[in-house]
Design a protein around this motif. Structure first.
Motif, PDB file in Angstrom:
ATOM      1  N   PHE A  32       0.866  -1.177   0.000  1.00 42.13           N
ATOM      2  CA  PHE A  32       0.000   0.000   0.000  1.00 42.13           C
ATOM      3  C   PHE A  32       0.900   1.223   0.000  1.00 42.13           C
ATOM      4  N   CYS A  33       0.384   2.329  -0.541  1.00 39.23           N
ATOM      5  CA  CYS A  33       1.185   3.546  -0.571  1.00 39.23           C
ATOM      6  C   CYS A  33       0.291   4.766  -0.362  1.00 39.23           C
ATOM      7  N   GLY A  34       0.901   5.898  -0.149  1.00 43.40           N
ATOM      8  CA  GLY A  34       0.155   7.132   0.023  1.00 43.40           C
ATOM      9  C   GLY A  34       1.101   8.302   0.229  1.00 43.40           C
ATOM     10  N   ILE A  35       0.577   9.501   0.056  1.00 45.17           N
ATOM     11  CA  ILE A  35       1.335  10.714   0.345  1.00 45.17           C
ATOM     12  C   ILE A  35       0.749  11.328   1.612  1.00 45.17           C
ATOM     13  N   ILE A  36       1.537  11.322   2.663  1.00 46.70           N
ATOM     14  CA  ILE A  36       1.095  11.846   3.952  1.00 46.70           C
ATOM     15  C   ILE A  36       1.432  13.333   4.012  1.00 46.70           C
ATOM     16  N   ASP A  37       0.414  14.161   4.235  1.00 46.54           N
ATOM     17  CA  ASP A  37       0.618  15.615   4.230  1.00 46.54           C
ATOM     18  C   ASP A  37       1.639  16.046   5.274  1.00 46.54           C
ATOM     19  N   ALA A  38       1.526  15.505   6.479  1.00 49.18           N
ATOM     20  CA  ALA A  38       2.470  15.875   7.544  1.00 49.18           C
ATOM     21  C   ALA A  38       2.411  14.847   8.663  1.00 49.18           C
ATOM     22  N   VAL A  39       3.487  14.764   9.405  1.00 52.23           N
ATOM     23  CA  VAL A  39       3.527  14.001  10.654  1.00 52.23           C
ATOM     24  C   VAL A  39       3.885  14.998  11.747  1.00 52.23           C
ATOM     25  N   VAL A  40       3.068  15.040  12.804  1.00 52.86           N
ATOM     26  CA  VAL A  40       3.302  16.004  13.879  1.00 52.86           C
ATOM     27  C   VAL A  40       3.550  15.271  15.192  1.00 52.86           C
ATOM     28  N   ARG A  41       4.365  15.908  16.033  1.00 53.35           N
ATOM     29  CA  ARG A  41       4.725  15.307  17.329  1.00 53.35           C
ATOM     30  C   ARG A  41       4.331  16.260  18.449  1.00 53.35           C
ATOM     31  N   PHE A  42       3.659  15.719  19.455  1.00 57.68           N
ATOM     32  CA  PHE A  42       3.236  16.506  20.607  1.00 57.68           C
ATOM     33  C   PHE A  42       4.278  16.413  21.731  1.00 57.68           C
ATOM     34  N   PRO A  43       4.210  17.303  22.707  1.00 53.43           N
ATOM     35  CA  PRO A  43       5.216  17.306  23.772  1.00 53.43           C
ATOM     36  C   PRO A  43       5.351  15.987  24.522  1.00 53.43           C
ATOM     37  N   ASP A  44       4.268  15.202  24.589  1.00 50.67           N
ATOM     38  CA  ASP A  44       4.353  13.918  25.294  1.00 50.67           C
ATOM     39  C   ASP A  44       4.983  12.819  24.442  1.00 50.67           C
ATOM     40  N   GLY A  45       5.420  13.168  23.229  1.00 53.61           N
ATOM     41  CA  GLY A  45       6.055  12.192  22.347  1.00 53.61           C
ATOM     42  C   GLY A  45       5.110  11.517  21.377  1.00 53.61           C
ATOM     43  N   ALA A  46       3.809  11.711  21.539  1.00 54.44           N
ATOM     44  CA  ALA A  46       2.833  11.090  20.637  1.00 54.44           C
ATOM     45  C   ALA A  46       2.963  11.687  19.239  1.00 54.44           C
ATOM     46  N   GLU A  47       2.850  10.848  18.226  1.00 51.57           N
ATOM     47  CA  GLU A  47       2.943  11.290  16.837  1.00 51.57           C
ATOM     48  C   GLU A  47       1.661  10.945  16.088  1.00 51.57           C
ATOM     49  N   TYR A  48       1.253  11.857  15.223  1.00 53.89           N
ATOM     50  CA  TYR A  48       0.021  11.699  14.455  1.00 53.89           C
ATOM     51  C   TYR A  48       0.264  12.107  13.007  1.00 53.89           C
ATOM     52  N   VAL A  49      -0.394  11.406  12.081  1.00 52.98           N
ATOM     53  CA  VAL A  49      -0.413  11.898  10.715  1.00 52.98           C
ATOM     54  C   VAL A  49      -1.410  13.049  10.673  1.00 52.98           C
ATOM     55  N   MET A  50      -1.051  14.104   9.947  1.00 51.09           N
ATOM     56  CA  MET A  50      -1.913  15.273   9.845  1.00 51.09           C
ATOM     57  C   MET A  50      -2.274  15.457   8.380  1.00 51.09           C
ATOM     58  N   ASP A  51      -3.557  15.422   8.079  1.00 49.08           N
ATOM     59  CA  ASP A  51      -4.003  15.539   6.699  1.00 49.08           C
ATOM     60  C   ASP A  51      -4.774  16.837   6.506  1.00 49.08           C
ATOM     61  N   THR A  52      -4.416  17.577   5.476  1.00 55.15           N
ATOM     62  CA  THR A  52      -5.125  18.802   5.133  1.00 55.15           C
ATOM     63  C   THR A  52      -6.171  18.497   4.074  1.00 55.15           C
ATOM     64  N   LYS A  53      -7.409  18.848   4.362  1.00 55.89           N
ATOM     65  CA  LYS A  53      -8.512  18.629   3.435  1.00 55.89           C
ATOM     66  C   LYS A  53      -9.012  19.972   2.909  1.00 55.89           C
ATOM     67  N   THR A  54      -8.844  20.214   1.618  1.00 50.78           N
ATOM     68  CA  THR A  54      -9.487  21.368   0.987  1.00 50.78           C
ATOM     69  C   THR A  54     -10.808  20.878   0.427  1.00 50.78           C
ATOM     70  N   THR A  55     -11.884  21.549   0.751  1.00 48.87           N
ATOM     71  CA  THR A  55     -13.206  21.030   0.423  1.00 48.87           C
ATOM     72  C   THR A  55     -14.195  22.159   0.188  1.00 48.87           C
ATOM     73  N   GLY A  56     -15.191  21.880  -0.620  1.00 44.71           N
ATOM     74  CA  GLY A  56     -16.281  22.828  -0.803  1.00 44.71           C
ATOM     75  C   GLY A  56     -17.349  22.683   0.260  1.00 44.71           C
ATOM     76  N   ALA A  57     -17.237  21.643   1.094  1.00 42.75           N
ATOM     77  CA  ALA A  57     -18.226  21.408   2.148  1.00 42.75           C
ATOM     78  C   ALA A  57     -18.022  22.395   3.288  1.00 42.75           C
ATOM     79  N   TYR A  58     -19.121  22.709   3.988  1.00 42.96           N
ATOM     80  CA  TYR A  58     -19.008  23.549   5.177  1.00 42.96           C
ATOM     81  C   TYR A  58     -18.342  22.761   6.294  1.00 42.96           C
TER      82      TYR A  58
END
Length: 249
Positions: free
Chosen positions: A137-163
């Protein structure tokens, strides 16, 4: 028969699930629209500007990147509009006030998902045609962010016409696209606790007087999360992938 060199991503999987014939035209015959529509071009340009900001670049550099990718073509969501969006985004989310640090941006990730497959566990170069249980499987991950407690999350930016209301947020929280990104990071041995969503509304309303789409700093931007992804969600995603890939094959 599935090509041994083809590695699926979320867009391909969603295309097949929604319309197998559209999938065949796009991913087998490689037939695509000659030019993307106005909103898609604006969305890609805004992503480019946001990548510069997340990489530590200056606002002016982000604006140049967004305008360059959008081009100087016509349409209400033109280069001027994407510049306004990028500038408003930068003001709305000053980097020094972010609750996290950015580990990486716009990263292509490819991994072998060996869920429930002892034979292939730990291998990274097998093709999806070589095993009926595991898959690439593959993909382009917009960003990976790290919080002060060491936890890491993938961060995805969604541009959308939806409210960007509660219903939209609920849909994003349940989507499997982000679970797939989490699965990729974990398959490569990285810590990944879940995902974080960065929403940008691209307005459909064009002002009659100016001919421009408005940008609202309060309504057109939202971040929510982080959302933790337990093992059972990754396992369910993997089983759904196995089923869909079998249908494609």
């Amino acid at each position: 028969m599935t090509s041994a060199t083809w590695i699926p991503d979320n867009s391909a999987i969603q295309s097949f699930r929604e319309n197998p014939e559209a999938f065949r035209l796009a991913y087998r015959l490689h037939l695509r629209p000659a030019t993307p529509d106005d909103k898609m071009r604006a969305g890609s340009a805004i992503h480019a500007g946001r990548n510069v900001l997340h990489s530590g670049g200056a606002v002016e550099d982000a604006v140049r990147a967004a305008r360059a990718l959008r081009g100087e073509g016509d349409g209400p969501r033109n280069a001027g509009h994407v510049e306004r969006v990028v500038r408003t985004y930068a003001a709305r989310y000053p980097r020094e006030l972010d609750p996290f640090s950015v580990v990486c941006t716009e990263e292509y990730v490819e991994a072998h998902i060996a869920f429930d497959c002892c034979m292939c566990s730990g291998q990274t170069s097998k093709s999806i045609a070589s095993c009926g249980t595991c898959f690439d499987f593959c993909g382009i991950i917009d960003a990976v962010v790290r919080f002060p407690d060491g936890a890491e999350y993938v961060m995805d930016t969604k541009t959308t016409g939806a409210y960007l209301n509660e219903q939209w947020a609920d849909c994003m929280a349940l989507t499997d696209q982000f679970v797939g990104y989490v699965a990729l990071r974990r398959a490569l041995g990285h810590r990944c606790d879940g995902f974080y969503v960065d929403g940008i509304h691209i307005s459909d309303y064009v002002a009659k007087r100016t001919g421009e789409c408005a940008v609202d700093a309060e309504k057109d931007f939202v971040r929510f999360g982080p959302i933790r992804v337990p093992d059972w969600r990754v396992e369910r995603w993997a089983r759904d992938m196995q089923y869909t890939l079998a249908q494609i094959a």
